[in-house]
Design a protein around this motif. Structure first.
Motif, PDB file in Angstrom:
ATOM      1  N   ARG A   1       0.827  -1.212   0.000  1.00  0.00           N
ATOM      2  CA  ARG A   1       0.000   0.000   0.000  1.00  0.00           C
ATOM      3  C   ARG A   1       0.858   1.258   0.000  1.00  0.00           C
ATOM      4  O   ARG A   1       1.917   1.279   0.637  1.00  0.00           O
ATOM      5  CB  ARG A   1      -0.845   0.076   1.286  1.00  0.00           C
ATOM      6  CG  ARG A   1      -1.814  -1.051   1.428  1.00  0.00           C
ATOM      7  CD  ARG A   1      -2.664  -0.844   2.672  1.00  0.00           C
ATOM      8  NE  ARG A   1      -3.415  -2.071   2.906  1.00  0.00           N
ATOM      9  CZ  ARG A   1      -4.199  -2.291   3.939  1.00  0.00           C
ATOM     10  NH1 ARG A   1      -4.348  -1.345   4.856  1.00  0.00           N
ATOM     11  NH2 ARG A   1      -4.840  -3.428   4.075  1.00  0.00           N
ATOM     12  N   LEU A   2       0.355   2.298  -0.663  1.00  0.00           N
ATOM     13  CA  LEU A   2       0.932   3.638  -0.532  1.00  0.00           C
ATOM     14  C   LEU A   2       0.041   4.415   0.424  1.00  0.00           C
ATOM     15  O   LEU A   2      -1.173   4.442   0.255  1.00  0.00           O
ATOM     16  CB  LEU A   2       0.956   4.360  -1.879  1.00  0.00           C
ATOM     17  CG  LEU A   2       1.848   3.815  -2.989  1.00  0.00           C
ATOM     18  CD1 LEU A   2       1.976   4.848  -4.118  1.00  0.00           C
ATOM     19  CD2 LEU A   2       3.219   3.457  -2.455  1.00  0.00           C
ATOM     20  N   ILE A   3       0.667   5.079   1.382  1.00  0.00           N
ATOM     21  CA  ILE A   3      -0.073   5.778   2.431  1.00  0.00           C
ATOM     22  C   ILE A   3       0.517   7.177   2.574  1.00  0.00           C
ATOM     23  O   ILE A   3       1.723   7.378   2.365  1.00  0.00           O
ATOM     24  CB  ILE A   3       0.068   4.983   3.761  1.00  0.00           C
ATOM     25  CG1 ILE A   3      -0.580   3.597   3.606  1.00  0.00           C
ATOM     26  CG2 ILE A   3      -0.534   5.721   4.942  1.00  0.00           C
ATOM     27  CD1 ILE A   3      -0.358   2.659   4.762  1.00  0.00           C
ATOM     28  N   ALA A   4      -0.322   8.134   2.944  1.00  0.00           N
ATOM     29  CA  ALA A   4       0.183   9.501   3.159  1.00  0.00           C
ATOM     30  C   ALA A   4       1.255   9.470   4.254  1.00  0.00           C
ATOM     31  O   ALA A   4       1.085   8.763   5.252  1.00  0.00           O
ATOM     32  CB  ALA A   4      -0.968  10.412   3.578  1.00  0.00           C
ATOM     33  N   PRO A   5       2.359  10.236   4.061  1.00  0.00           N
ATOM     34  CA  PRO A   5       3.494  10.138   5.001  1.00  0.00           C
ATOM     35  C   PRO A   5       3.085  10.315   6.466  1.00  0.00           C
ATOM     36  O   PRO A   5       3.562   9.601   7.337  1.00  0.00           O
ATOM     37  CB  PRO A   5       4.418  11.282   4.567  1.00  0.00           C
ATOM     38  CG  PRO A   5       4.013  11.616   3.173  1.00  0.00           C
ATOM     39  CD  PRO A   5       2.605  11.172   2.966  1.00  0.00           C
ATOM     40  N   GLU A   6       2.180  11.278   6.716  1.00  0.00           N
ATOM     41  CA  GLU A   6       1.826  11.545   8.121  1.00  0.00           C
ATOM     42  C   GLU A   6       1.008  10.410   8.735  1.00  0.00           C
ATOM     43  O   GLU A   6       0.856  10.342   9.961  1.00  0.00           O
ATOM     44  CB  GLU A   6       1.113  12.906   8.257  1.00  0.00           C
ATOM     45  CG  GLU A   6      -0.238  13.030   7.578  1.00  0.00           C
ATOM     46  CD  GLU A   6      -0.184  13.306   6.064  1.00  0.00           C
ATOM     47  OE1 GLU A   6       0.900  13.195   5.458  1.00  0.00           O
ATOM     48  OE2 GLU A   6      -1.252  13.614   5.492  1.00  0.00           O
ATOM     49  N   LEU A   7       0.494   9.514   7.896  1.00  0.00           N
ATOM     50  CA  LEU A   7      -0.331   8.412   8.408  1.00  0.00           C
ATOM     51  C   LEU A   7       0.363   7.053   8.333  1.00  0.00           C
ATOM     52  O   LEU A   7      -0.200   6.036   8.739  1.00  0.00           O
ATOM     53  CB  LEU A   7      -1.648   8.334   7.609  1.00  0.00           C
ATOM     54  CG  LEU A   7      -2.596   9.519   7.736  1.00  0.00           C
ATOM     55  CD1 LEU A   7      -3.804   9.325   6.830  1.00  0.00           C
ATOM     56  CD2 LEU A   7      -3.041   9.684   9.192  1.00  0.00           C
TER      57      LEU A   7
ATOM     58  N   LEU B   1       2.878   5.404   9.795  1.00  0.00           N
ATOM     59  CA  LEU B   1       3.087   4.557  10.970  1.00  0.00           C
ATOM     60  C   LEU B   1       1.756   4.179  11.614  1.00  0.00           C
ATOM     61  O   LEU B   1       1.537   3.022  11.999  1.00  0.00           O
ATOM     62  CB  LEU B   1       4.002   5.280  11.973  1.00  0.00           C
ATOM     63  CG  LEU B   1       4.670   4.370  12.985  1.00  0.00           C
ATOM     64  CD1 LEU B   1       5.380   3.196  12.326  1.00  0.00           C
ATOM     65  CD2 LEU B   1       5.647   5.155  13.848  1.00  0.00           C
ATOM     66  N   GLU B   2       0.870   5.169  11.685  1.00  0.00           N
ATOM     67  CA  GLU B   2      -0.448   4.923  12.302  1.00  0.00           C
ATOM     68  C   GLU B   2      -1.201   3.802  11.561  1.00  0.00           C
ATOM     69  O   GLU B   2      -1.713   2.871  12.175  1.00  0.00           O
ATOM     70  CB  GLU B   2      -1.234   6.246  12.232  1.00  0.00           C
ATOM     71  CG  GLU B   2      -2.524   6.246  12.992  1.00  0.00           C
ATOM     72  CD  GLU B   2      -3.233   7.604  12.805  1.00  0.00           C
ATOM     73  OE1 GLU B   2      -2.546   8.648  12.762  1.00  0.00           O
ATOM     74  OE2 GLU B   2      -4.474   7.583  12.684  1.00  0.00           O
TER      75      GLU B   2
END
Ligand code: CO8
Length: 258
Positions: free
Chosen positions: A179-185, A187-188
């Protein structure tokens, strides 16, 4: 656990979070770091309180490769006597799922470490690659084998021979990352996924991972036989009784890892 010099490790809701911690050199992997990784991860692997592990890097890299300063002067005999890869191989033998959160560069040994994870989540700006050829060497911790198994000979050679960096989009396209995830999210979301896995019946999770790993190397009929044995084995677990009884009694199962 002893004091860690090159890692940080914490446990959150049944998930072990392990962070490579040499951000000043983009988490370049030196030998003591590998020893710490193996020690920490094998210990979590045996800990019944832990259901999954998340591996990430502090700062702007997952890991920019093996520590070039450390190995530059090595002779083949030094490397033979060090036998560092026998330690590394223990990372590939972990029984619990390891989810990598790739937050920047994953190059050389760093890419190999990412490929040693079972699942990979990353961000748009991450970059993957095997720049070893530009140093006059080649991957040594499984890079040529792992990449070829994932993307086939022709594509793998393209990256290995040029040392060029692969974008996160390309890594997604080739099935290297999940998956690609927004950087700020990043780790969460990775922790959220890992916590979901950690709540699953542990013996089933363990035997599923084992069977999927076999699928990579086994011919289909051998893999099918292996899968069947694990399937049968699960019927000796209390969690199988609990899971199926809970379904029939229309309630939530309480898995105990037995
Ligand atoms: N080893 C040692 N130091 C490193 C490494 C590394 N692999 N990568 C980065 N650093 C250091 C830099 O020297 C620099 O230190 P300093 O501030 O003291 O000069 C610091 O990290 C920051 O790096 P840059 O200033 O270069 O940052 P940039 O944003 O300009 O560039 C790059 C980032 C492109 C990632 C660049 O640092 C780079 O090319 N790094 C080397 C990448 C590489 O060649 N990796 C492959 C190494 S060989 C290998 O991994 C073999 C694996 C064999 C198996 C090992 C199993 C553990």
């Amino acid at each position: 656990m002893r004091n860690l010099q090159f890692l940080e490790a914490t446990v959150i809701d049944g998930v072990a979070l392990i962070e490579l911690n040499r951000p000043e050199v983009l988490n370049a992997i030196n030998r003591p770091m590998v020893s710490e990784l193996v020690e920490v991860m094998t210990s979590y692997d045996r800990d019944p309180e832990i259901g999954a592990m998340v591996l990430t890097g502090k700062g702007r890299a997952f890991a920019a490769g093996a520590d070039i300063n450390e190995m530059a002067g090595d002779s083949p005999i030094d490397l033979e006597l060090l036998d560092q890869f026998s330690e590394w191989d223990r990372l590939l033998a972990l029984k619990k799922p390891v989810i990598g959160a790739v937050n920047g560069f994953a190059l050389g040994g760093g890419f190999e470490l990412a490929l040693a994870c079972d699942l990979l989540f990353t961000t748009d700006s991450a970059q993957f690659g095997f720049p070893e050829v530009n140093l006059g060497v080649m991957p040594g911790a499984g890079g040529t084998q792992q990449l070829t198994k994932i993307m086939g000979k022709r594509k793998a050679l393209e990256w290995l021979l040029t040392g060029e960096k692969m974008s996160a989009q390309e890594a997604l396209h080739f099935g290297i990352v999940n998956r690609l995830i927004a950087p700020e999210l990043l780790l969460e979301e990775t922790m959220k996924f890992a916590k979901t896995v950690a709540k699953q019946p542990p013996i089933a999770v363990r035997l599923i991972k084992e069977a999927v790993d076999k699928a990579v190397d086994y011919p289909l009929d051998e893999g099918m036989k292996f899968e069947r044995k694990n399937f049968y084995l699960l019927f000796s677990s209390e969690d199988q009784k609990e899971g199926m009884n809970a379904f029939m009694e229309k309630r939530s199962p309480q898995f105990r890892g037995k």
